[in-house]
Write a protein that holds these residues in place. Structure first.
Motif, PDB file in Angstrom:
ATOM      1  N   HIS A   1       3.145 -12.612   7.827  1.00 31.81           N
ATOM      2  CA  HIS A   1       3.850 -11.556   7.327  1.00 31.81           C
ATOM      3  C   HIS A   1       4.663 -10.651   8.095  1.00 31.81           C
TER       4      HIS A   1
ATOM      5  N   GLU B   1       7.517  -8.175  -9.858  1.00 32.41           N
ATOM      6  CA  GLU B   1       8.501  -8.036  -7.932  1.00 32.41           C
ATOM      7  C   GLU B   1       9.194  -7.915  -7.599  1.00 32.41           C
TER       8      GLU B   1
ATOM      9  N   ARG C   1       8.950  -5.916  -3.173  1.00 35.41           N
ATOM     10  CA  ARG C   1       9.249  -6.736  -2.719  1.00 35.41           C
ATOM     11  C   ARG C   1       8.585  -5.952  -1.320  1.00 35.41           C
ATOM     12  N   THR C   2       8.387  -6.763  -0.464  1.00 34.66           N
ATOM     13  CA  THR C   2       8.363  -5.630   1.199  1.00 34.66           C
ATOM     14  C   THR C   2       9.556  -5.289   1.297  1.00 34.66           C
TER      15      THR C   2
ATOM     16  N   PRO D   1       3.244  -2.754  -7.051  1.00 33.24           N
ATOM     17  CA  PRO D   1       3.327  -3.952  -7.333  1.00 33.24           C
ATOM     18  C   PRO D   1       2.843  -3.727  -8.459  1.00 33.24           C
TER      19      PRO D   1
ATOM     20  N   MET E   1       6.028  -1.499   0.305  1.00 36.12           N
ATOM     21  CA  MET E   1       6.838  -1.998  -1.099  1.00 36.12           C
ATOM     22  C   MET E   1       8.065  -1.255  -1.792  1.00 36.12           C
ATOM     23  N   SER E   2       8.952  -1.677  -2.096  1.00 37.31           N
ATOM     24  CA  SER E   2      10.067  -1.505  -2.984  1.00 37.31           C
ATOM     25  C   SER E   2       9.968  -0.412  -4.078  1.00 37.31           C
TER      26      SER E   2
ATOM     27  N   TYR F   1      17.595  -4.734  -7.822  1.00 38.69           N
ATOM     28  CA  TYR F   1      16.393  -6.423  -6.851  1.00 38.69           C
ATOM     29  C   TYR F   1      16.759  -7.432  -7.735  1.00 38.69           C
TER      30      TYR F   1
END
Ligand code: ASP
Ligand code: MG
Length: 463
Positions: free
Chosen positions: A293, A245, A247-248, A240, A236-237, A462
């Motif tokens: 995913h 928010e 994201r992968t 989480p 993840m960025s 992002y």
């Protein structure tokens, strides 16, 4: 050739074993040459380690811990509703395995001491059991699968608890062991985590080491890729839990992934990628619970250079400052500072020195700060007496935030966006370091402001 690894939560119970078997069957239809690596059922390694400590301190509760583990495995096997012959063979194999674990625990209890080697012997049982269960589940579906104990071919040194594999010997032995199986169309279900010294003493590759087992196998078998099935949609960025928010990240380079791991992201242990880097084998992180995913690919040359990929956070740090106007003239202050810290065996995560040379700052785990400050004051006693060094002090409760991505140094405006995002909410940056590597920009902020800072920086890139 493909290697897939399933973590402990992926095989948490009978339903999950069946789900993993579904996934394996589906993938195998497209990749007939497949090897699988499996971790212990979630929580089992922890329980085995606990059991070892109980036995060593003479707590008879170890027997109950072992029995609870045995019961958990029996329940799992019962719930799998395997064909009777398969079930009987598996129960027998597990009974023998638990007998061995009991023998080790008894020996530990008798000695009243848990050596690192005995601990590894115990801790590695969970993988032997889960690999046997998964192989049986696959066989019950008509897949010709065989459980394989990796201590037969993962050759390591004798640093018990965190052993390092010998890549070439492992490669040779793994090929001798596994290629004949693969030639016969057998799917090897290999235990993660464990290896053995050249003399055959069992070792482990360190907690979470099954990922490493998978990349080792990928290297040994010249796999086209290693897929690591876990319980999240990839890397993840940001965390989480801090940044909803987040994201992968679709693609990362090996270096970016290592950089993220170093700066606190729960990606892969940096060692995990080593076997793959040489042979440029891509590693893919996928979610067992969301197999639609695409996950994250870790590859030699990802797209998206010059982009911020992730914002990571490590809390529980202290910022040490060595400060004084007279430092300018004193040779070797930096060298002596770092030699002193290294002498204490303390890991430095980040360093910055102002160009005026009036101070050196570095970040270490908070627990080590008092020792480090004391040792530095002793080392620079004379300089302090002469006032060349005015002060050596620790600022506690700080955090390191790292902004990670390849090519950041060459991309104008990244730092400005980071500092604007923090300035806008009045978060004070205590120290900055842009690695000589172009892969990250790291900064130190007060721990109390760190999560907000991560959210702001993440939103700046992002948003
Ligand atoms: N079962 C081992 C552990 O819990 C290895 C792994 O899960 O990767 O650390
Ligand atoms: Mg695990």
């Amino acid at each position: 050739m493909l290697v897939m690894k399933f973590g402990g939560t992926s095989v948490g119970d009978a339903t999950r074993f069946q789900h993993v078997a579904d996934l394996i069957e589906r993938v195998r239809a497209r990749h007939p040459r497949l090897a699988v690596v499996v971790s212990a059922i979630a929580g089992v390694t922890d329980a085995l380690i606990r059991l070892g400590h109980q036995a060593a301190r003479g707590d008879p509760g170890w027997a109950a811990t072992l029995e609870a583990l045995a019961a958990q495995h029996r329940r799992t096997v019962d719930a799998l509703a395997l064909p009777p012959a398969e079930a009987a063979a598996l129960e027998e194999a597990l009974r023998a395995g638990f007998g061995q674990a009991e023998a080790v625990a008894r020996a530990v209890a008798a000695l009243g001491e848990l050596s690192p080697s005995a601990l590894d012997r115990l801790a590695g049982f969970g993988e032997r059991w889960s690999a046997r269960i998964l192989a049986a589940v696959l066989r019950a579906r008509g897949v010709s699968a065989e459980a394989v104990d990796a201590d037969a071919f993962v050759v390591t040194d004798d640093r018990f608890g965190e052993a390092s594999p010998d890549l070439e010997r492992t490669r040779e032995r793994a090929r001798a062991h596994l290629l004949p199986l693969l030639e016969r169309g057998v799917l090897p279900v290999v235990t993660g985590f464990i290896g053995a010294t050249p003399e055959g003493r069992p070792t482990t590759l360190g907690r979470g080491g099954s990922d490493f087992s998978a990349t080792l196998l990928g290297y040994a078998l010249d796999a086209e890729a290693v897929w690591i099935w876990t319980d999240v949609d990839g890397v993840m960025s940001a965390d989480p839990r801090i940044v909803p928010e987040a994201r992968t990240i679709p693609e990362l380079s090996y270096i970016e992934a290592a950089e993220m791991a170093y700066f606190g992201a729960k990606v892969l242990h940096p060692r995990t990628l080593l076997p793959c880097i040489d042979r440029r084998i891509p590693v893919r992180i996928r979610n067992t619970f969301n197999p639609q995913h695409p996950g994250t690919w870790i590859v030699p040359e990802p797209r998206g250079n010059g982009q911020v990929k992730a914002v990571t956070l490590i809390k529980g740090m202290s910022l040490i400052t060595v400060e004084g106007r007279g430092m300018l003239g004193v040779p070797g202050v930096a060298a002596r500072t770092f030699a002193t810290v290294a002498g204490l065996g303390v890991n430095i995560l980040m360093i910055s020195q102002s160009s005026s040379e009036q101070n050196i700052c570095f970040v270490i785990p908070a627990a080590a700060a008092p020792r480090v400050v004391q040792a530095l004051r002793a080392a620079f006693e004379r300089e302090i007496a002469r006032r060349d060094i005015e002060d050596i002090w620790a600022m506690d409760r700080v955090a390191i935030i790292a902004v990670v991505g390849a090519g950041l140094r060459a991309t104008p405006g990244i730092a400005a966006r980071v500092f604007n995002a923090l300035g806008a909410c009045r978060i004070n940056v205590l120290s900055i370091a842009q690695g000589s590597s172009e892969y990250n920009l790291s900064l130190v902020v007060a721990e109390s402001e760190a999560e907000e800072a991560v959210r702001r920086i993440h939103a700046a890139f992002y948003g």
